[in-house]
Each structure stands twice: as structure tokens, then as C-alpha cells.
Enzyme design. Structure first.
Site, mmCIF file in Angstrom:
data_model
loop_
_atom_site.group_PDB
_atom_site.id
_atom_site.type_symbol
_atom_site.label_atom_id
_atom_site.label_comp_id
_atom_site.label_asym_id
_atom_site.label_seq_id
_atom_site.Cartn_x
_atom_site.Cartn_y
_atom_site.Cartn_z
ATOM 1 C CB CYS A 1 -0.993 0.013 1.208
ATOM 2 S SG CYS A 1 -2.184 1.066 1.101
ATOM 3 C CG ASP B 1 -5.285 1.985 8.448
ATOM 4 O OD1 ASP B 1 -4.534 1.620 7.371
ATOM 5 O OD2 ASP B 1 -5.870 3.009 8.318
HETATM 6 C C1 RUB Z 1 -3.602 3.089 3.583
HETATM 7 C C2 RUB Z 1 -2.809 2.124 4.516
HETATM 8 C C3 RUB Z 1 -1.723 2.318 5.276
HETATM 9 C C4 RUB Z 1 -1.937 2.921 6.730
HETATM 10 C C5 RUB Z 1 -0.585 3.531 7.242
HETATM 11 O O1 RUB Z 1 -5.051 2.705 3.412
HETATM 12 O O2 RUB Z 1 -3.551 0.917 4.840
HETATM 13 O O3 RUB Z 1 -0.804 1.348 5.222
HETATM 14 O O4 RUB Z 1 -2.898 3.776 6.600
HETATM 15 O O5 RUB Z 1 -0.305 4.788 6.635
HETATM 16 P P1 RUB Z 1 -5.756 3.628 2.843
HETATM 17 P P2 RUB Z 1 0.563 5.800 7.276
HETATM 18 O O6 RUB Z 1 -5.237 4.125 1.557
HETATM 19 O O7 RUB Z 1 -7.199 3.005 2.661
HETATM 20 O O8 RUB Z 1 -6.235 4.793 3.669
HETATM 21 O O9 RUB Z 1 2.045 5.322 7.840
HETATM 22 O O10 RUB Z 1 0.772 6.847 6.130
HETATM 23 O O11 RUB Z 1 -0.166 6.422 8.498
#
Ligand code: RUB
Length: 312
Positions: free
Chosen positions: A127, A196
Site C-alpha cells: 500500500c 491503521d
Molecule cells: C492506507 C494504509 C496504510 C496505513 C498507514 O490505507 O493501509 O498502510 O494507513 O499509513 P488507505 P501511514 O489508503 O485505505 O487509507 O503510515 O501513512 O499512516
């Protein structure tokens, strides 16, 4: 009155602002702006309108613990405020503080996590996580020769953001489809993903497919690292709450008219990785094991956490 809050909420809902950290900071900033520009009358009215603003914001991605914690950090002192001005100022100041400390946390995570990347490593990420990419970019900036596989991350294809960001930073990066994870795992020596939510018993909730990376990493003996700010830890999971997995529209998976009538589509956004597959949780407070998440939560929340339990 609610224009900024509604605008940010709809950008979060439509995935224009996404990623747990970014949505938490955007939510907090909008709450701060709401308080700063509030022109209404009494303290009571402000508290009521702030509650409406909070509900609008939290409704944008109802299962996002980071957003809940970010917004909560802004409003936490409002009930102790003696005047409207004091209440407004507390929200505006807390919002700025949250944005500053959470951005700083991502920088600390990068510095700490980069030490876990060795010269010559081949890494895998999933992701688009600012915490995980911060580590990878820092390791690259330190002169380590690294290669990265990045998953496409269907259906939103956040992997395209990841490969853009890493290639712009000069990192050698290869895009793979999600189902190629196990096939590249044997060439990999470290997995770095974001979070998340992290539960009190050390489970990770992250983008759908994360648990497959963890399983494949476990099978291949590759260290699986979770990169996360501690405000993504979910205190309510201590008291039995189960994290709700967001489900999004089936149109994100298959356009209307492209699948036979009667066929159902299931589009869960996140999945759960059991603690036993997680080697390290890299936080701004240092590297911890999944078994230490409970202690960090209790320390951070102090005695207030028992009030929450007593009011269950
Ligand atoms: C994004 C996702 C990321 C986490 C962590 O999902 O799963 O791995 O949010 O991101 P979506 P960060 O695109 O559905 O929001 O480290 O930037 O907080």
C-alpha cells in the site's frame, strides 16, 4: 460554519486524503480551523457545534482509529474550559500540537527504523504508508544500496503512489501485483508495512493483503516490521471492543455492468495480522514487541484509562 470540516470530511471519504496518519492530521487541522473561526455565542453553543463538527469528521471514515484519536486530541480539554475563548483556544492549540507531534513521530520512526535496514537489503512494502516509506527513504539517504518491491494494492492502487514517491527519492523500486507477494518473498530480507490500528494484544489492522505478506514472510523466515505512531494504538480494544473492518463500495472492485447479474462483490479495506507474525513494531517511542502494546497504552493514558473502564 461547518464548511471546512465538511470539505475535509468529504476529501477523506472520497480517498483524496488517505493513509491513517494523513487523515488524522487533516481531521485535526480542520477541527482546529473550525474552532479558530468560530463566531457563535456561548460556550454551551460552541460545545454543541463542536460535537456536530466531530461527528461529521468521524463519519468520513468511521472505522479509522487514527482519525478518532486525532480528533479526540483536539477536543479533550473543551469540557474543562471556563469560557468560550478558552475552549476555542484549547481546540486550536491541541490541533496544532497533534499535527506537530504526529509529523515529528514519523521522522523519529524513520531514524529508528532505518537502522534495521542493511546495505544490500531487498525490501517489500504494501500500500502507501508514510511511516514505512520514511524508513526506506531514510535508509536510502544514508547511502545504503537497497531495492524495494512495492505491491499494487488493489483496488485503489495506492502502490502507484508508493513507486512514484520512492523513485522520486532515487530508490530502486519494482511494482508487483498483489498476488506476486509470495513469489518475491524468497528474494526479500525485510518487510516494512504501516498500520491503521494496533490492538491491545498486538494485532495489526492494515490495508487488505497485509496479512498475506505476514504469512509469506513467516514461511520464508523474513522479518515482518510494522511501522507506526503510537496514537494508532486503540485503547478501547483493551476493554473488549473489536475493530470494525471498513467495507467500501463494490464499484471499486468491479465497474457496474462488468460482472454477471446476481454475483456479489465483497470489498473489505483492511485485514488483521495476528501478533505472532509480527517481529517488531517500530514506533516513535522505540522498537517494541506486539506484547508491549498494552503497557504503552496504559502508560500513555495514565489513570484516565481506568475511568473509561469504570464507565463501561
Ligand atoms: C492506507 C494504509 C496504510 C496505513 C498507514 O490505507 O493501509 O498502510 O494507513 O499509513 P488507505 P501511514 O489508503 O485505505 O487509507 O503510515 O501513512 O499512516
Amino acid at each position: 460554519m461547518f464548511d471546512t470540516v465538511k470539505g475535509t470530511a468529504s476529501e477523506i471519504k472520497d480517498m483524496k486524503i488517505r493513509g491513517a496518519g494523513r487523515i488524522a492530521r487533516a481531521g485535526a487541522s480542520a477541527m482546529g480551523e473550525f474552532a479558530e473561526n468560530y463566531g457563535g455565542g456561548s460556550l454551551e453553543e460552541f460545545r454543541k457545534d463542536l460535537e456536530t463538527a466531530r461527528s461529521i469528521m468521524l463519519g468520513s471514515r468511521p472505522t479509522a482509529v487514527s482519525l478518532w484519536n486525532g480528533v479526540q486530541a483536539c477536543v479533550k480539554d473543551v469540557y474543562g474550559a471556563a469560557s468560550l475563548e478558552e475552549a476555542k483556544e484549547s481546540v486550536a492549540c491541541n490541533a496544532k500540537l497533534f499535527v506537530e507531534t504526529s509529523s515529528k513521530a514519523v521522522e523519529f520512526i524513520a531514524k529508528i527504523g532505518a537502522k534495521r535496514v542493511r546495505d544490500g537489503d531487498v525490501l517489500l512494502t504494501h500500500c502507501n504508508s508514510s511511516a514505512a516509506l520514511g524508513i526506506i527513504k531514510k535508509a536510502h539517504a544514508q547511502g545504503k544500496d537497497i531495492k524495494v518491491y512495492a505491491t499494487e494494492s488493489r483496488p485503489w492502487r495506492q502502490g502507484l503512489l508508493t513507486v512514484k514517491e520512492l523513485s522520486e527519492a532515487g530508490v530502486d523500486v519494482t511494482l508487483i501485483i498483489d498476488s506476486a507477494v509470495r513469489s518475491v518473498m524468497s528474494r526479500t530480507n525485510g518487510v516494512f508495512v504501516g498500520a491503521d490500528t494496533v490492538t491491545s494484544n498486538g494485532e495489526l489492522i492494515n490495508k487488505i493483503g497485509t496479512s498475506q505478506l505476514a504469512l509469506a514472510a513467516n514461511e520464508a523466515g523474513v522479518p515482518f516490521n510494522v511501522c507506526t505512531e503510537t496514537y494508532k494504538f486503540s485503547p478501547m480494544t483493551m476493554f473488549g471492543d473489536i475493530v470494525t473492518i471498513e467495507e467500501r463500495d463494490c464499484g471499486e472492485v468491479a465497474e457496474a455492468g462488468t460482472i454477471p447479474k446476481g454475483v456479489k462483490v465483497y470489498n473489505p479495506v483492511f485485514d488483521i495480522t495476528p501478533a505472532k507474525y509480527i517481529g517488531a513494531i517500530i514506533t516513535e517511542q522505540g522498537i517494541i514487541s506486539p506484547g508491549s502494546v498494552y503497557d504503552v497504552m496504559v502508560r500513555q493514558l495514565g489513570n484516565d484509562i481506568w475511568k473509561t473502564r469504570d464507565n463501561l
